[in-house]
Design a protein around this motif. Structure first.
Motif, PDB file in Angstrom:
ATOM      1  N   ASP A   1      34.184  41.652  48.955  1.00  0.00           N
ATOM      2  CA  ASP A   1      35.301  42.056  47.971  1.00  0.00           C
ATOM      3  C   ASP A   1      34.840  41.630  46.588  1.00  0.00           C
ATOM      4  OD1 ASP A   1      37.097  42.571  50.125  1.00  0.00           O
ATOM      5  OD2 ASP A   1      37.712  40.272  49.924  1.00  0.00           O
ATOM      6  N   LEU A   2      35.453  42.689  45.757  1.00  0.00           N
ATOM      7  CA  LEU A   2      35.305  42.528  44.273  1.00  0.00           C
ATOM      8  C   LEU A   2      36.740  42.727  43.362  1.00  0.00           C
ATOM      9  CD1 LEU A   2      32.733  41.954  42.679  1.00  0.00           C
ATOM     10  CD2 LEU A   2      32.307  44.303  42.640  1.00  0.00           C
ATOM     11  N   HIS A   3      36.750  41.655  42.689  1.00  0.00           N
ATOM     12  CA  HIS A   3      38.214  41.660  42.029  1.00  0.00           C
ATOM     13  C   HIS A   3      37.900  42.268  40.633  1.00  0.00           C
ATOM     14  CE1 HIS A   3      42.549  40.887  41.585  1.00  0.00           C
ATOM     15  NE2 HIS A   3      42.218  40.347  40.703  1.00  0.00           N
ATOM     16  N   GLU A   4      38.235  43.369  40.305  1.00  0.00           N
ATOM     17  CA  GLU A   4      37.661  43.982  38.826  1.00  0.00           C
ATOM     18  C   GLU A   4      38.892  44.885  38.502  1.00  0.00           C
ATOM     19  OE1 GLU A   4      35.180  43.530  36.868  1.00  0.00           O
ATOM     20  OE2 GLU A   4      33.818  42.569  38.150  1.00  0.00           O
ATOM     21  N   GLU A   5      38.948  45.032  37.140  1.00  0.00           N
ATOM     22  CA  GLU A   5      39.517  45.917  36.344  1.00  0.00           C
ATOM     23  C   GLU A   5      39.399  47.465  36.866  1.00  0.00           C
ATOM     24  OE1 GLU A   5      40.125  46.237  32.087  1.00  0.00           O
ATOM     25  OE2 GLU A   5      41.588  45.054  32.785  1.00  0.00           O
TER      26      GLU A   5
END
Ligand code: NI
Length: 171
Positions: free
Chosen positions: A88-92
């Motif tokens: 998972d990657l939480h990015e804009e």
């Protein structure tokens, strides 16, 4: 090269599930012409990806160039499918169909797709980080989904409020 108008949030074509590209009936020359227009439209808007529904065409076709190492890497995705995902990657994230809005969104960090190129040749490709995000974002467009549709409820409420404000400046 013609730069086409990009459909914005609220246009019905962005909410539809698009139809597969049929290489048997779609002329190679017409696909090439359509892709040229998609590339020029994407680059003019300084985007890293553009899906056909964003120019009002509900076809499962998208272009991506995330410029790895600052160099062009033009990818054509016809009838793309995600065949595996990892992490998972939480990015804009942002979208050319919602200019001015950015929000953090969790996406898979590594994604492998299967798709066809502009000649109708199948290929598989694995992307990480920004490329993985672009794969997921563009494939969502082909399923009638925008990134704001994937936000958590409170985040989505905030985004919808922001979109209402942004729309005043779009017209
Ligand atoms: Ni988009």
């Amino acid at each position: 090269m013609p730069v086409l108008p990009i459909m914005r949030h609220g246009e019905p074509c962005l909410k539809k599930v698009s139809l597969p590209v049929d290489f048997a009936t779609f002329k190679k020359r017409d696909i090439a012409k359509l892709l040229k227009n998609m590339w020029s439209t994407m680059y003019a808007a300084k985007g890293v990806g553009l899906a056909a529904p964003q120019i009002g065409l509900n076809l499962r076709l998208a272009v991506i160039d995330v410029r790895p190492d600052g160099k062009r890497q033009k990818l054509v995705l016809a009838n793309p499918e995600i065949i595996s995902r990892e992490g998972d990657l939480h990015e804009e994230e942002g979208c050319l169909s919602i200019p001015g809005l950015y929000a953090k969104l969790t996406r898979s960090a590594k994604v492998t797709i299967r798709a066809f190129d502009e000649k109708g040749e199948p290929y598989e490709m694995t992307g990480t980080d920004l490329l993985a995000r672009a794969f997921q974002h563009e494939i969502d467009h082909l399923d009638g989904k925008l990134f704001v549709d994937r936000l958590d409820f409170p985040e989505k409420m905030k985004a919808m409020q922001a979109i209402r404000e942004l729309k005043k400046s779009w017209i």
